[in-house]
Design an enzyme around this catalytic site. Sequence first.
Site, mmCIF file in Angstrom:
data_model
loop_
_atom_site.group_PDB
_atom_site.id
_atom_site.type_symbol
_atom_site.label_atom_id
_atom_site.label_comp_id
_atom_site.label_asym_id
_atom_site.label_seq_id
_atom_site.Cartn_x
_atom_site.Cartn_y
_atom_site.Cartn_z
ATOM 1 N NE ARG A 261 -42.945 -14.187 -5.852
ATOM 2 C CZ ARG A 261 -43.407 -13.111 -6.458
ATOM 3 N NH1 ARG A 261 -43.664 -13.157 -7.761
ATOM 4 N NH2 ARG A 261 -43.601 -11.984 -5.779
ATOM 5 N NE ARG A 276 -41.794 -17.905 -15.592
ATOM 6 C CZ ARG A 276 -42.871 -17.105 -15.525
ATOM 7 N NH1 ARG A 276 -43.522 -17.002 -14.376
ATOM 8 N NH2 ARG A 276 -43.286 -16.436 -16.576
ATOM 9 N NE ARG A 388 -39.753 -11.748 -14.073
ATOM 10 C CZ ARG A 388 -40.907 -12.192 -14.558
ATOM 11 N NH1 ARG A 388 -41.776 -11.331 -15.074
ATOM 12 N NH2 ARG A 388 -41.206 -13.474 -14.525
#
Length: 426
Positions: A261, A276, A388
Amino acid sequence: MIDLRLLREDPERVRTSQRSRGEDVDLVDALLSADERRRASGTRFDELRAEQKQLGKRVAAAKGEEKAALLARTKELAAEVKAADAAQGEAKEEAERLQRSLANLLDPAAPVGGEEDFVTLEEIGTPRDFAAEGFEPRDHVELGQLLGAIDTERGAKVAGARSYYLTGPGALLELALVNMAMAQASAAGFTPMITPALVRPAAMDGTGFLGQAAENVYYLADDDRYLVGTSEVPLAAYHMDEILDAERLPLRYAGFSSCFRREAGTYGKDTRGIIRVHQFEKVEMFVFTTPEDAEAEHRRLLQWEKDFLNALELPYRVIDVASGDLGASAARKFDIEAWVPTQGKYREVTSTSNTTEYQARRLSIRMRDADGVRPLATLNGTLVAVPRVIVALLENHQQADGSVVLPQALRPFLGGKAVLEPVAAR
């Protein structure tokens, strides 16, 4: 795509859905108009073709001046048929383009609003009171360094910002989480899958990731391929252009893949650590089922996600995501957010979406039952997004000396290891 018949019968429902999502409401009327042009041009083409066939028969039987006149008309008609065919093709293309631009119909039960307008459905577990235990919790970056598990500095040196290495116990922890997730999914009847990380445009577009999410997708122009941001994409496209017997449903798959991403639009957010990042690994559940069972299957997916986090002994909350934060494909979505002690808040670790018939229509996946052939429903749910979950595990289960006590359910996947201990600096 949404059902055009539903659009014609109840356009106000579609307008309301678009409005609640914060999407372009004018698309509804534009599509209605384009659909009418498509149908009218199709009717006109069929009429001209019928006339053309009848004229051919008359020409064969005609003589003299009548035949000459009919031949002249035949020539004119050929041009008209060609023009009508072109108009029909253009109208069809425009209608399909607009139809693919519309988001899925919102589930009436979904909360309406923006990112912060979610509804908390439940909170599970109690966050630890570290002050009462007499120490200040370390964040996952510091813990990762102490344990020799995470190396973000060398990750940035080699691959740039938002990159990392999982080393030693960190690498083993990832493999353990993936294996634990796959074991749970297999026990629940899912077929384990290792999926392609590169897909054709039809797969990416078919799942709806080239609309709102396009800015976060990596595209390899020389190969005309996309790097997937989730194994939802290759799993959804697995049965592309197929008709499945209803008796086989539900079909449940658990896909493991790397995910890529761009994280566009997140400048300055979560720049520290591995919350992230541009590349990570994930186990994704994906289901093909009947539209009638989709809502119940959505709840089942949520429960499987909860079972996994319960086994990891993590405090978390379940939220019903608001309409403006759903993404184009989802009619409704539940997120699970784990407590991150050093941030003092819950952060998303899994989500599950009911995409109803939206993706199936785009990918031409249908089911055959006693009523004939019709679109089926697809759903997805993350079982574990590794980085995460590692963040949540390290921070919630840390001890004052920097060690981390592993939850009982995870230990068999780490050779029985119960505690991650700090190591000497490397």
